[in-house]
Design an enzyme around this catalytic site. Structure first.
Site, short mmCIF file in Angstrom:
data_model
loop_
_atom_site.label_atom_id
_atom_site.label_comp_id
_atom_site.label_asym_id
_atom_site.label_seq_id
_atom_site.Cartn_x
_atom_site.Cartn_y
_atom_site.Cartn_z
N GLU A 1 0.82 -1.22 0.00
CA GLU A 1 0.00 0.00 0.00
C GLU A 1 0.85 1.26 0.00
O GLU A 1 0.42 2.31 -0.43
CB GLU A 1 -0.93 0.02 1.22
N HIS B 1 8.11 -27.02 -1.11
CA HIS B 1 7.45 -28.13 -1.80
C HIS B 1 6.29 -27.65 -2.64
O HIS B 1 5.44 -28.43 -3.04
CB HIS B 1 7.00 -29.17 -0.77
N LYS C 1 -14.26 -0.11 -3.47
CA LYS C 1 -15.30 0.28 -2.51
C LYS C 1 -16.47 0.94 -3.24
O LYS C 1 -17.63 0.64 -2.98
CB LYS C 1 -14.74 1.27 -1.47
O1 PA5 Z 1 -3.08 1.46 5.87
C1 PA5 Z 1 -4.21 1.87 5.73
O2 PA5 Z 1 -4.54 3.05 5.90
C2 PA5 Z 1 -5.34 0.92 5.40
O3 PA5 Z 1 -4.89 -0.37 5.15
C3 PA5 Z 1 -6.34 0.88 6.53
O4 PA5 Z 1 -5.70 0.45 7.68
C4 PA5 Z 1 -7.51 -0.05 6.22
O5 PA5 Z 1 -8.09 0.29 4.99
C5 PA5 Z 1 -8.56 0.05 7.32
O6 PA5 Z 1 -8.99 1.37 7.45
P1 PA5 Z 1 -9.73 1.90 8.73
O7 PA5 Z 1 -8.86 1.74 9.89
O8 PA5 Z 1 -10.04 3.32 8.42
O9 PA5 Z 1 -10.99 1.09 8.87
#
Ligand code: PA5
Length: 449
Positions: free
Chosen positions: A291, A312, A426
């Site tokens: 990310e 394996h 989303k």
């Molecule tokens: O690193 C990030 O910002 C994302 O992976 C969030 O942690 C994830 O989308 C969850 O978001 P939230 O904590 O707002 O529910």
């Protein structure tokens, strides 16, 4: 010189056959520049650098508060459901997988509640089975969402909250639910305030995947009976190492080498472990790097394998498949427990040559043999080692990789702290589910089906 007492050891010998000294020097300069950008806070996304100082700014009283909740729930709770996804889940999950006895339910758990996770998927079967587990047990829950609007945890929370309220009534239930979210934004904050839940704040300047050393990671760890002071100490000690502007700073070395390999077409990095306890650590690492770096058409693809199991399955590809990969082994110097191979008078399995060896000695030889074979097969290897798997070293590893990721993304001139690409699915999901405001998109999507 690298301090002998360094918590983490990094060895890049396994990369040497694949790179030239001049290339290393060039990328070293780039990495030093990126290090400065990170530590001086002058890079893209610099409003999200709060995590850099977390190990030093967290107070004793904050840790005490988490530990007090842990003691309270140790008395009145059998199962704690931690609800969250992505950065609001993976740090705690990785730590619990690493440090909690995998057969705790069967061999006894020292009286600490069982901590399970929800809201990290939308599987109906998973939720139904979780409800089976909760039936007849004393349940508490921690709902974690920085934005307070993420669908998966919100849906799971609605179901789990009902379960707890049905069992205890609304007022008592409110003592069994803790919300960890933004200080003011998002639906969760409103829900928590209205219901009177205890809440903890995720600081504005700490993004989800950098939040393991906030209540997001620390509270679930504390309620599972883990030593969160030790974790913070490990992270703080690693912070001191990462901030050193020296040639031996392991975070600079790691960030520079992976980017150098990337520039030479090694576009996939495989995080390798030789201990199943680290399987979810790799999941945390994949989210962190995936990310943070995978945007603007750039970024190393983070993958992972669990050896020797995956020797394996994936071993064949790694040895002889397309050569766009490199490996980073995260290993542990010594196990926490000892199991020695016994001798057998008949030796009908021919294994007496191993008698007297610990299983770990055999694992280490498997590791060394695999690394050398993969290097010979054209797969560069970065080797990272910590002393053992405990809270201290987990804290150090979390901080090390977060810091390295910041440097690494800045080498690519990428903002490591946003995730614009996560929105696309989303929007489509909301449109397909009929959420008000998404009608036009819903029509367009349905035309494609
Ligand atoms: O690193 C990030 O910002 C994302 O992976 C969030 O942690 C994830 O989308 C969850 O978001 P939230 O904590 O707002 O529910």
């Amino acid at each position: 010189m690298e301090s002998k007492k360094s918590i983490l050891h990094i060895d890049i010998k396994g990369v040497s056959p694949f790179i030239e000294q001049e290339e290393y020097t060039l990328f070293y300069k780039k990495a030093k520049k990126a290090f400065k950008t990170l530590t001086e806070g002058t890079g893209r996304g610099n409003e999200f650098l709060g995590w850099l100082n977390l190990p030093n700014t967290i107070t004793k009283s904050q840790l005490e508060e988490y530990n007090n909740i842990a003691l309270e729930w140790k008395e009145n709770t059998d199962v704690v459901v931690v609800i969250g996804i992505g950065g609001s889940y993976l740090g705690a999950k990785a730590t619990l997988e690493a440090l909690i006895h995998p057969f705790a339910s069967e061999v006894g758990s020292n009286g600490w509640p069982k901590v399970v996770f929800a809201g990290q998927n939308l599987s109906e079967d998973y939720m139904a089975e979780l409800l089976d587990l909760m039936a007849g047990k004393r349940v508490s829950a921690i709902i974690i969402s920085k934005s307070g609007t993420t669908t998966e945890p919100a849906v799971a929370f609605r179901i789990i909250r009902k379960h707890i309220e049905d069992n205890y009534g609304e007022e008592k239930a409110s003592k069994r639910i803790i919300a960890i979210t933004d200080k003011s934004k998002g639906a969760l904050k409103g829900v928590a305030d209205k219901a009177g839940y205890r809440t903890f704040v995720i600081p504005d300047n700490v993004g989800g995947r950098y939040s393991v050393l906030t209540p997001v990671g620390l509270l679930p760890m504390a309620v599972a009976g883990l030593d969160i002071e030790k974790m913070i100490k490990g992270a703080a000690d690693m912070r001191a190492i990462c901030y050193r502007e020296s040639d031996y700073n392991p975070s600079i070395k790691y960030a520079l080498v992976r980017n150098l390999l990337y520039s030479k077409g090694k576009k996939t990095e495989i995080l390798v472990n030789f201990n199943p306890k680290l399987q979810y650590f790799a999941e945390w690492w994949k989210q962190l790097f995936g990310e943070s770096e995978g945007k603007e058409g750039l970024g190393i693809f983070p993958a992972s394998v669990n050896f020797t199991s995956d020797l394996h399955s994936m071993g064949q590809y790694i040895q002889e498949g397309e050569r766009f990969i490199f490996e980073t082994v995260v290993d542990v110097k010594r196990p926490s427990r000892s199991v020695v191979i016994n001798s057998d008078s008949l030796d009908s399995d021919g294994l007496n040559f191993l008698a007297g060896n610990s299983l770990d000695q055999i694992n280490k030889m498997a590791r060394t043999g695999t690394m050398l074979a993969h290097i010979d097969g054209g797969v560069p290897n970065i080797f990272i080692e910590v002393e053992k798997i405990d809270e201290y070293n987990m804290g150090a590893l979390f901080y090390f990789f977060e810091f390295s990721c910041g440097i690494s993304a800045y080498i690519l001139d990428i903002n490591p702290f946003d995730q614009p690409g996560v929105e696309a699915y989303k929007k489509n999901m909301f449109a397909l589910l009929g959420k008000p405001g998404f009608e036009e998109l819903a029509t367009k999507l349905r035309e494609r089906l």
